[in-house]
Design a protein around this motif. Structure first.
Motif, PDB file in Angstrom:
ATOM      1  N   GLY A  71       0.813  -1.197   0.000  1.00  9.63           N
ATOM      2  CA  GLY A  71       0.000   0.000   0.000  1.00  9.63           C
ATOM      3  C   GLY A  71       0.848   1.249   0.000  1.00  9.63           C
ATOM      4  N   ALA A 110      -5.930   0.784   8.134  1.00 13.38           N
ATOM      5  CA  ALA A 110      -5.882   1.405   6.805  1.00 13.38           C
ATOM      6  C   ALA A 110      -4.971   2.631   6.801  1.00 13.38           C
ATOM      7  CB  ALA A 110      -7.289   1.785   6.346  1.00 13.38           C
ATOM      8  N   VAL A 113      -1.477   1.040   6.403  1.00  9.60           N
ATOM      9  CA  VAL A 113      -1.319   0.266   5.173  1.00  9.60           C
ATOM     10  C   VAL A 113      -1.476   1.158   3.948  1.00  9.60           C
ATOM     11  CG1 VAL A 113      -2.330  -1.590   3.768  1.00  9.60           C
ATOM     12  CG2 VAL A 113      -2.070  -1.880   6.235  1.00  9.60           C
ATOM     13  N   ARG A 115      -4.622   3.193   1.383  1.00 11.91           N
ATOM     14  CA  ARG A 115      -5.867   2.819   0.700  1.00 11.91           C
ATOM     15  C   ARG A 115      -5.678   2.676  -0.798  1.00 11.91           C
ATOM     16  NH1 ARG A 115      -6.877   5.841   5.143  1.00 11.91           N
ATOM     17  NH2 ARG A 115      -8.573   5.132   6.526  1.00 11.91           N
ATOM     18  N   ILE A 137      -5.855  -2.785  -3.637  1.00 10.59           N
ATOM     19  CA  ILE A 137      -6.319  -2.554  -2.264  1.00 10.59           C
ATOM     20  C   ILE A 137      -7.563  -1.678  -2.327  1.00 10.59           C
ATOM     21  CG2 ILE A 137      -5.763  -1.357  -0.107  1.00 10.59           C
ATOM     22  CD1 ILE A 137      -2.858  -2.233  -0.534  1.00 10.59           C
ATOM     23  N   GLY A 140      -7.602  -1.199   2.697  1.00 12.96           N
ATOM     24  CA  GLY A 140      -6.427  -1.165   3.556  1.00 12.96           C
ATOM     25  C   GLY A 140      -6.663  -1.796   4.912  1.00 12.96           C
TER      26      GLY A 140
END
Length: 295
Positions: A71, A110, A113, A115, A137, A140
């Protein structure tokens, strides 16, 4: 009493559903310890590892898989390996990442990670070429992203739930998850029933905190029409060794090895997965230099 980690595999509703559920608290605790992850990073790595462990249980024999979550968030890449024997290892690029809780007061997975990015799954099934599947993704939060992966890359409509509950002292209190997969021919009314059960279900870590087993988690979704076919205890396992790093050093060639010997007099290698370090002194590097076959 501390409960052992467990993954169960079964079927429900006259074979209309294939179901998996897991308690991975000890596994995620070991990952947290080895990677020294901060709470939100622990949740991101733990959710990914739990999903990978259940996916590994879908494999056979010597088959194995690697999950990569790439991500645009500050944690960087998440990488997890798993196999059919329940052996799991994993790491994140930046373990010391933590962000404020989200609007629901939960760890903002999220937020670390990202989005935007890709979820990749590579399976070594013993064939000439590995299987590779990738999806974008979409949240996330990890579970939703695996749901999309199963639907698009494996053409299997699935519901995925994943959770990691981290204590204020950074220890892992509970970790686990479920995967419910819809087999062809499931009647529409049962699909509606499943969707309603998923919507009404408490969070998986809340159920584990109440003492529920993986089987109990599944019964919240499918009721008593559940048959357990197999159980497995997942565990952290790394495959690194001094010998593996020796072979890796040999492959870099004589020129690079001579540079290490002359400039540093030693080399320290590091395994991302388990954080073990292996030191090679000048004499050992000279021996490896003699084994290298290219400049």
């Amino acid at each position: 009493m501390t409960l052992k980690d467990e993954i169960i595999r079964g079927t429900a509703w006259d074979g209309g559903l294939r179901v998996f559920a897991a308690r991975t608290t000890a596994l995620v605790s070991e990952l947290q310890r080895r990677q020294d992850t901060f709470p939100t990073a622990t949740a991101a790595l733990g959710r990914t590892a739990t999903a990978a462990a259940m996916m590994g249980f879908m494999l056979k024999g010597q088959e194995k898989l690697t999950v990569q979550v790439k991500g645009d968030g500050p944690i960087g890449q998440i990488v997890v390996d798993a196999n059919a024997d329940g052996q799991v290892r994993g790491y994140v690029d930046h373990p010391h990442v933590h962000v404020p809780s989200n609007s629901q007061g939960k760890l903002d997975v999220a937020g670390v990670v990202g989005r935007t990015g890709q979820l990749h799954v590579t399976k070594d099934l013993g064939l000439k070429d590995p299987y590779r599947g990738s999806v974008p993704i979409i949240s996330g939060e990890i579970a939703e992203d695996f749901t999309l992966y199963f639907a698009e890359s494996e053409q299997t409509p699935s519901a995925v739930g994943l959770g990691v509950l981290v204590e204020t002292d950074n220890s892992v209190l509970h970790a686990g998850g479920f995967i419910v997969q819809v087999m062809p021919g499931l009647p529409e009314e049962r699909l509606v029933r499943l969707e309603q059960a998923i919507s009404a279900m408490p969070h998986v870590t809340a159920l584990l905190d109440q003492g529920e087993t993986p089987e109990g988690v599944l019964r919240f979704l499918v009721g008593d029409d559940l048959t357990i076919h197999q159980t497995l205890e997942p565990a952290f396992q790394c495959y690194c060794s001094r010998e593996r790093f020796e072979r890796a050093l040999i492959t870099i060639g004589k020129r690079e090895l001579r540079s290490l010997i002359d400039e540093d007099g030693q080399a320290e290698t590091h395994c991302h997965f388990c954080n073990e370090k292996y030191l090679f002194d000048g004499e050992e590097l000279e021996a490896l230099y003699r084994l290298a076959d290219r400049d």
